[in-house]
Motif scaffolding. Structure first.
Motif, short mmCIF file in Angstrom:
data_model
loop_
_atom_site.label_atom_id
_atom_site.label_comp_id
_atom_site.label_asym_id
_atom_site.label_seq_id
_atom_site.Cartn_x
_atom_site.Cartn_y
_atom_site.Cartn_z
N UNK A 183 0.83 -1.19 0.00
CA UNK A 183 0.00 0.00 0.00
C UNK A 183 0.87 1.25 0.00
N UNK A 184 0.27 2.37 -0.31
CA UNK A 184 0.98 3.64 -0.34
C UNK A 184 0.36 4.57 0.68
N UNK A 185 1.21 5.37 1.32
CA UNK A 185 0.74 6.38 2.26
C UNK A 185 0.87 7.74 1.59
N UNK A 186 -0.22 8.47 1.55
CA UNK A 186 -0.26 9.75 0.85
C UNK A 186 -0.58 10.85 1.83
N UNK A 187 0.23 11.88 1.81
CA UNK A 187 0.01 13.03 2.69
C UNK A 187 -0.36 14.23 1.85
N UNK A 188 -1.45 14.87 2.21
CA UNK A 188 -1.89 16.06 1.49
C UNK A 188 -1.85 17.26 2.43
N UNK A 189 -1.45 18.40 1.88
CA UNK A 189 -1.46 19.64 2.64
C UNK A 189 -1.95 20.77 1.78
N UNK A 190 -2.75 21.70 2.28
CA UNK A 190 -3.35 21.67 3.62
C UNK A 190 -4.54 20.73 3.67
N UNK A 191 -5.01 20.42 4.86
CA UNK A 191 -6.18 19.55 4.98
C UNK A 191 -7.45 20.34 4.69
N UNK A 192 -7.41 21.63 4.98
CA UNK A 192 -8.55 22.49 4.67
C UNK A 192 -8.08 23.93 4.60
N UNK A 193 -8.85 24.74 3.89
CA UNK A 193 -8.53 26.16 3.80
C UNK A 193 -9.77 26.92 3.39
N UNK A 194 -9.82 28.16 3.84
CA UNK A 194 -10.86 29.09 3.42
C UNK A 194 -10.16 30.22 2.69
N UNK A 195 -10.55 30.46 1.44
CA UNK A 195 -9.83 31.40 0.59
C UNK A 195 -10.78 32.45 0.03
N UNK A 196 -10.21 33.59 -0.27
CA UNK A 196 -10.97 34.67 -0.90
C UNK A 196 -11.07 34.42 -2.40
N UNK A 197 -12.19 34.78 -2.96
CA UNK A 197 -12.33 34.65 -4.42
C UNK A 197 -11.28 35.48 -5.13
N UNK A 198 -10.82 34.96 -6.26
CA UNK A 198 -9.81 35.65 -7.04
C UNK A 198 -8.38 35.24 -6.69
N UNK A 199 -8.20 34.58 -5.56
CA UNK A 199 -6.87 34.15 -5.16
C UNK A 199 -6.61 32.72 -5.65
N UNK A 200 -5.41 32.22 -5.38
CA UNK A 200 -5.04 30.86 -5.80
C UNK A 200 -4.57 30.07 -4.58
N UNK A 201 -4.75 28.77 -4.64
CA UNK A 201 -4.30 27.87 -3.58
C UNK A 201 -3.54 26.71 -4.20
N UNK A 202 -2.39 26.40 -3.64
CA UNK A 202 -1.62 25.25 -4.09
C UNK A 202 -1.71 24.13 -3.08
N UNK A 203 -2.11 22.97 -3.54
CA UNK A 203 -2.25 21.78 -2.71
C UNK A 203 -1.08 20.85 -2.99
N UNK A 204 -0.49 20.34 -1.93
CA UNK A 204 0.67 19.47 -2.07
C UNK A 204 0.29 18.02 -1.77
N UNK A 205 0.92 17.12 -2.50
CA UNK A 205 0.69 15.69 -2.32
C UNK A 205 2.02 14.96 -2.29
N UNK A 206 2.29 14.28 -1.17
CA UNK A 206 3.55 13.56 -0.99
C UNK A 206 3.24 12.07 -0.80
N UNK A 207 3.93 11.22 -1.55
CA UNK A 207 3.74 9.77 -1.45
C UNK A 207 4.98 9.14 -0.85
N UNK A 208 4.78 8.07 -0.10
CA UNK A 208 5.92 7.45 0.59
C UNK A 208 6.69 6.47 -0.29
N UNK A 209 6.33 6.36 -1.56
CA UNK A 209 7.05 5.50 -2.49
C UNK A 209 6.98 6.11 -3.89
N UNK A 210 7.87 5.67 -4.76
CA UNK A 210 7.90 6.23 -6.11
C UNK A 210 6.75 5.65 -6.94
N UNK A 211 6.04 6.52 -7.62
CA UNK A 211 4.92 6.10 -8.45
C UNK A 211 5.00 6.80 -9.80
#
Lengths: 116, 117
Positions: A1-29
């Motif tokens: 199995x693979x363990x996947x970490x995502x950040x952030x878990x939640x966010x509240x953002x203003x319209x017109x802005x941008x959000x970058x979500x990160x995804x890290x896996x514990x093995x090469x895929x």
């Protein structure tokens, strides 16, 4: 199995802005997948991210709105650009077990995005 | 077009009773079939899969699913429901094919399972 970490878990953002979500896996895929789950809805595939090449987007999703990076075999980012309230969703990163197409997909815990 | 159908938005069952969550699919060839569960504020967790062989597959938390090729169905079942089984359940299909198409998963609309004490 693979363990996947995502950040952030939640966010509240203003319209017109941008959000970058990160995804890290514990093995090469080879492939990483980004999904959107709108409130009360099923999962919709946004794009498939391969290392070293441009992401492949599904119908209805474009790179300008959802740029994706895949700098190596364990990491990817999804940016939601110029956000509007309609972008409020859960965004999920996913990978498939390597070497066998019949293996199941694994998911991160998701990023709950609220745009106000 | 390839699709997965979960005809019930919600299933209500009393604790201790058997439960069934229905899933049918429309995919050419012999697809790979999956069930996932989503608890509140969590990602999707894999429950079980059918690849080939025995039509009854067993998975996590006492769940099982029955593959029926003639009816193109893959219903999720559990002999005795628990309150803690209350969650959102997704049926999913991956068509067989080349690696890229084999990796793309099609999800059903989801069924909310509610187990009352």
């Amino acid at each position: 199995s693979a363990v996947i970490s995502q950040k952030p878990s939640r966010d509240i953002c203003q319209r017109g802005t941008s959000l970058t979500i990160q995804c890290q896996v514990d093995s090469q895929v080879t492939m990483m997948f980004w999904y959107r789950q709108q409130p009360g809805q099923s999962l919709t595939l946004i794009a498939t991210a391969n290392q070293g090449s441009e992401a492949t987007y599904e119908s209805g999703f474009v790179i300008d709105k959802f740029p994706i990076s895949r700098p190596n075999l364990t990491f990817s980012t999804l940016t939601v650009s110029n956000m509007s309230p309609e972008d409020s969703s859960i965004y999920l990163c996913s990978v498939v077990g390597q070497g066998h197409p019949n293996t199941e997909a694994f998911f991160g815990q998701g990023t709950r995005l609220t745009v106000v | 077009a390839q699709s997965v159908a979960q005809p019930e938005d919600q299933v209500n069952v009393a604790e201790g009773n058997p439960l069934t969550v229905k899933c049918t699919y429309s995919v050419s060839g012999n697809p790979y079939l999956f069930w996932y569960v989503q608890y509140p504020n969590r990602g999707l967790q894999f429950l079980l899969k059918y690849i080939t062989g025995d039509n009854l597959v067993k998975g996590s938390y006492g769940f099982e699913a029955e593959f029926n090729k003639s009816q193109t169905s893959f219903h999720l079942k559990k002999p005795s429901a628990l309150v803690s089984d209350s969650a959102l359940y997704f049926c999913a299909v991956r068509p067989q094919g080349g690696y890229s198409s084999a990796s793309k998963i099609i999800f059903g609309s989801g069924t909310r399972l509610s187990i009352r004490p």
